[in-house]
Write an enzyme that holds these catalytic residues in place. Sequence first.
Site, PDB file in Angstrom:
ATOM      1  N   GLU B  48       0.813  -1.217   0.000  1.00 24.06           N
ATOM      2  CA  GLU B  48       0.000   0.000   0.000  1.00 24.06           C
ATOM      3  C   GLU B  48       0.850   1.273   0.000  1.00 24.06           C
ATOM      4  O   GLU B  48       0.426   2.311  -0.518  1.00 24.06           O
ATOM      5  CB  GLU B  48      -0.956   0.024   1.197  1.00 24.06           C
ATOM      6  CG  GLU B  48      -2.102  -0.983   1.103  1.00 24.06           C
ATOM      7  CD  GLU B  48      -1.734  -2.337   1.685  1.00 24.06           C
ATOM      8  OE1 GLU B  48      -0.547  -2.566   1.985  1.00 24.06           O
ATOM      9  OE2 GLU B  48      -2.644  -3.176   1.844  1.00 24.06           O
ATOM     10  N   PHE B 110     -11.356  -6.691  14.571  1.00 21.46           N
ATOM     11  CA  PHE B 110     -10.328  -7.233  13.681  1.00 21.46           C
ATOM     12  C   PHE B 110      -9.981  -6.212  12.598  1.00 21.46           C
ATOM     13  O   PHE B 110     -10.856  -5.667  11.945  1.00 21.46           O
ATOM     14  CB  PHE B 110     -10.827  -8.536  13.047  1.00 21.46           C
ATOM     15  CG  PHE B 110      -9.829  -9.115  12.074  1.00 21.46           C
ATOM     16  CD1 PHE B 110      -8.578  -9.542  12.507  1.00 21.46           C
ATOM     17  CD2 PHE B 110     -10.134  -9.191  10.720  1.00 21.46           C
ATOM     18  CE1 PHE B 110      -7.650 -10.053  11.608  1.00 21.46           C
ATOM     19  CE2 PHE B 110      -9.208  -9.706   9.814  1.00 21.46           C
ATOM     20  CZ  PHE B 110      -7.972 -10.138  10.265  1.00 21.46           C
ATOM     21  N   GLN B 111      -8.712  -5.956  12.450  1.00 18.97           N
ATOM     22  CA  GLN B 111      -8.184  -5.010  11.457  1.00 18.97           C
ATOM     23  C   GLN B 111      -8.739  -3.596  11.627  1.00 18.97           C
ATOM     24  O   GLN B 111      -8.923  -2.873  10.658  1.00 18.97           O
ATOM     25  CB  GLN B 111      -8.397  -5.518  10.033  1.00 18.97           C
ATOM     26  CG  GLN B 111      -7.565  -6.772   9.768  1.00 18.97           C
ATOM     27  CD  GLN B 111      -7.448  -7.122   8.303  1.00 18.97           C
ATOM     28  OE1 GLN B 111      -8.340  -6.840   7.515  1.00 18.97           O
ATOM     29  NE2 GLN B 111      -6.334  -7.750   7.950  1.00 18.97           N
ATOM     30  N   LYS B 160     -17.421  -0.292   6.603  1.00 21.61           N
ATOM     31  CA  LYS B 160     -17.998  -1.216   5.640  1.00 21.61           C
ATOM     32  C   LYS B 160     -19.517  -1.048   5.506  1.00 21.61           C
ATOM     33  O   LYS B 160     -20.061  -1.147   4.407  1.00 21.61           O
ATOM     34  CB  LYS B 160     -17.677  -2.656   6.046  1.00 21.61           C
ATOM     35  CG  LYS B 160     -18.113  -3.648   4.984  1.00 21.61           C
ATOM     36  CD  LYS B 160     -17.611  -5.045   5.267  1.00 21.61           C
ATOM     37  CE  LYS B 160     -18.002  -5.952   4.101  1.00 21.61           C
ATOM     38  NZ  LYS B 160     -17.664  -7.351   4.377  1.00 21.61           N
ATOM     39  N   MET B 470      24.373   8.200   1.270  1.00 21.35           N
ATOM     40  CA  MET B 470      24.336   9.513   1.902  1.00 21.35           C
ATOM     41  C   MET B 470      24.675   9.415   3.391  1.00 21.35           C
ATOM     42  O   MET B 470      25.354  10.284   3.942  1.00 21.35           O
ATOM     43  CB  MET B 470      22.957  10.155   1.708  1.00 21.35           C
ATOM     44  CG  MET B 470      22.866  11.561   2.246  1.00 21.35           C
ATOM     45  SD  MET B 470      24.090  12.649   1.486  1.00 21.35           S
ATOM     46  CE  MET B 470      23.131  13.369   0.157  1.00 21.35           C
TER      47      MET B 470
HETATM   48  C1  TPP Z   1      12.568   5.503   4.783  1.00 20.31           C
HETATM   49  C2  TPP Z   1      13.876   6.126   5.088  1.00 20.31           C
HETATM   50  N1  TPP Z   1      14.700   5.540   5.988  1.00 20.31           N
HETATM   51  C3  TPP Z   1      15.896   6.107   6.270  1.00 20.31           C
HETATM   52  C4  TPP Z   1      16.277   7.260   5.671  1.00 20.31           C
HETATM   53  C5  TPP Z   1      17.623   7.898   6.013  1.00 20.31           C
HETATM   54  N2  TPP Z   1      18.468   7.928   4.832  1.00 20.31           N
HETATM   55  C6  TPP Z   1      18.629   9.034   4.074  1.00 20.31           C
HETATM   56  S1  TPP Z   1      19.585   8.793   2.751  1.00 20.31           S
HETATM   57  C7  TPP Z   1      19.852   7.189   3.165  1.00 20.31           C
HETATM   58  C8  TPP Z   1      20.723   6.307   2.329  1.00 20.31           C
HETATM   59  C9  TPP Z   1      20.145   6.067   0.988  1.00 20.31           C
HETATM   60  O1  TPP Z   1      20.871   5.019   0.401  1.00 20.31           O
HETATM   61  P1  TPP Z   1      20.661   4.642  -1.097  1.00 20.31           P
HETATM   62  O2  TPP Z   1      19.221   4.524  -1.418  1.00 20.31           O
HETATM   63  O3  TPP Z   1      21.489   3.460  -1.425  1.00 20.31           O
HETATM   64  O4  TPP Z   1      21.135   5.932  -1.876  1.00 20.31           O
HETATM   65  P2  TPP Z   1      22.561   6.645  -2.023  1.00 20.31           P
HETATM   66  O5  TPP Z   1      22.645   7.680  -0.964  1.00 20.31           O
HETATM   67  O6  TPP Z   1      23.602   5.599  -1.901  1.00 20.31           O
HETATM   68  O7  TPP Z   1      22.495   7.241  -3.387  1.00 20.31           O
HETATM   69  C10 TPP Z   1      19.192   6.879   4.350  1.00 20.31           C
HETATM   70  C11 TPP Z   1      19.247   5.576   5.014  1.00 20.31           C
HETATM   71  C12 TPP Z   1      15.369   7.848   4.760  1.00 20.31           C
HETATM   72  N3  TPP Z   1      15.636   8.979   4.141  1.00 20.31           N
HETATM   73  N4  TPP Z   1      14.197   7.241   4.473  1.00 20.31           N
END
Ligand code: TPP
Lengths: 167, 582
Positions: B48, B110-111, B160, B470
């Site tokens: 979802e 439920f749910q 529902k 990042m």
């Molecule tokens: C849902 C979620 N969890 C954690 C983060 C924290 N976060 C920001 S950038 C990042 C790393 C992203 O890694 P990747 O998708 O491999 O991209 P890259 O930076 O290597 O291009 C994380 C964990 C986030 N932005 N969103």
Amino acid sequence: MKAHTLSVLVENRAGVLTRVSGLFARRGFNIESLAVGASELPGMSRMTIVVIGDDAQVEQVMKQLNKLIDVIKVSDITESEIVDRELALIKVNAEPGSSRSEVMQIASIFRAQIVDVGAKTVVLQVAGDPGKIEALERLLRQFGVKELIRTGKISMLRGAKTVQPTK
Amino acid sequence: MKTGAKILVEGLQREGVDIIFGYPGGVILPVYDELYDSPIRHILVRHEQAAAHAADGYARASGRVGVCLATSGPGACNLVTGIANAYMDSVPMVALTGQVPTSLLGNDAFQEADITGITLPVTKHSYLVKRTVDVDRVVQEAFYIARTGRPGPVLIDLPKDVTAGQIDEVPPLPEKVHLRGYQPTLKGHTRQIDKAIELIEKAERPVIYAGGGIITSEASGEMVQLAERLLCPVTTTLMGLGSIPCDHPLNLGMLGMHGTAYANYAVTESDLLIALGVRFDDRVTGKLSTFAPHAQIIHVDIDPAEIGKNKKVDVPIVGDLRSVLQTMLHRMKKRDDRKHWLAKVRAWMRKHPLSYKSDGCLRPQYVIQELSNLLKGEGIIVSEVGQNQMWTAQWYCFRNPRSWLSSGGLGTMGYGFPAAIGAHFARPDETVVDIAGDGSFQMNIQELGTVAANNIPVKVVILNNMFLGMVRQWQELFYDHRYSYTELPPVDFVGIAKAYGIDGLRVEQSEEVPSALRTMIETEGPFILDVRIEREENVFPMVPAGAAINEMIGGHVVPERELELAAAEEGDATFRPGRKAV
Ligand SMILES: Cc1ncc(C[n+]2csc(CCOP(=O)(O)OP(=O)(O)O)c2C)c(N)n1
């Protein structure tokens, strides 16, 4: 930082109070009191909210409140001529004898009514601005305040002016 | 006699809905039954969250309201991230959720999940519909609220018995929605506009700081016209990319944490900041007290609560940007005496370009630049979150509004792939590319199933560094290279794609990039390109969190003697100042 009094007109609908109080909590605004009830306008309620903050914070509160779909009008009436009223119920120790008559004397000075008399306690009802209620409470403390309930203040503009839905 | 579900689906049609992204379940069955022979198309996602992001992508790419649908409890909860994401970026969306019958509400049935309660802080408004007769009106109001004013997500929770229940007669709807608590201001205040014009006329070093509001209000044309008329450089936020063509001579690119040095310098030196549809986010401003320290500020936005929220503003104008800019344009004369300021800005562009090393290693910036060249800056580019997002923002040459979809406010990894799916259905003739990181892609990788089942021709370029890049970059720079739980083992993404029946290719050498990109674009249907990039490449320049935006690290400075030579390049039509492989 000071207390601001907001008069807020809202839709009288399920969830409105949650939306308003949730907004205060989420944005870290400090509510001192919130009182709500039906108004003269069909389907609308009025809230009086006392919020503590500097002018910029209170401006932000008002803008955020205004964004809620169910909020119809927000006015900061702090600087206006207003009537402020709050109701409090105070249950205080008052053994028959000298302390009871002293309590009753204080009550009459404050124009508080005695609305219940028990074996060892009386319940006072007092209306007035919040300062008056605090003063009364202070005086009663020596006897032992067993319970205090305040409604939160409600405020209304003096004269012909009103807070109306023209958001 | 009509059921609530029928009233709902007819209401959606009336609102112009042509597609819904959703996932069924018990209490939403009456609605699914009604969709079975409705002209509205339904795309079955695999989670979802993806339905919400797809609706979001659809909305951003088209400007129309996106619609997602889920069952109660777990289904509704899975939408939450997508709803929050849309809320932060002001995306018009209607989220429909099933709910347990009204008789069971509040019983921990439920749910059952209190989804209006859960989403209260991340919706523009929400409804828990308790009577079938209210369904039609609620649908009309929800769409109106979602798309007007500052757009945002609206949730409709449908027990529902409300959707299964029948009524004899549906009460007629008003021609126009009237909500006494909701009347967005559209026209700017004339006196405020006068004041703004006065400031603009006096300014010597103005900068336009444009954000997502320009895109939302379809005011790009007006904004560019204003910039040209005033000879005023423009910098955009992440959300504002595409509002001015990347190679427009007045465009400084993005500002802020990973903005261009020259945009940050221009803002810092400016004496007037014309802030249009922005919200002074901390990723843009850095340390607030040193943001545009010499500038007076004009701030135009449809949301009064954004004005003065973070930064004191000299001239606030509440209104729809397009209408405000049109009024301004009407009254503003051409200026050409700001050449001095422009020359200064130009010099910064030459001296502090965005850059990457071109040493034969496979660099992500190069991949994006090549893609940009191949698509001529057209198409719809979607990103995930992290380095991939910032590199794309820096290096893709956006030319059109609504050509860049990215999770700005919430920064949701996993946004891009499903949003790309939504974008495809909004504008089926466009090439849609999701630029991903290997981490983000795996957050909604299950949507390969949706893409395969519907042969949705979205392309995914995975800038695969086998890191949560990042985060690793922050650990490298601020936590002494301690890569705590940010390394990802290699994954055979092409193999996974194949398992779903989707084509893909792995790229390991820089020389292969152009042809691989071409193969990807020329392949009909979906395609996964797994690009093994330099693992520890960083996004630069970078403003450390909490620093002033002119205190960047890692930027490139062109030596003086090269600057002299570079003057010649200016005549070259393909030359983009401010971007350079070195
Ligand atoms: C849902 C979620 N969890 C954690 C983060 C924290 N976060 C920001 S950038 C990042 C790393 C992203 O890694 P990747 O998708 O491999 O991209 P890259 O930076 O290597 O291009 C994380 C964990 C986030 N932005 N969103």
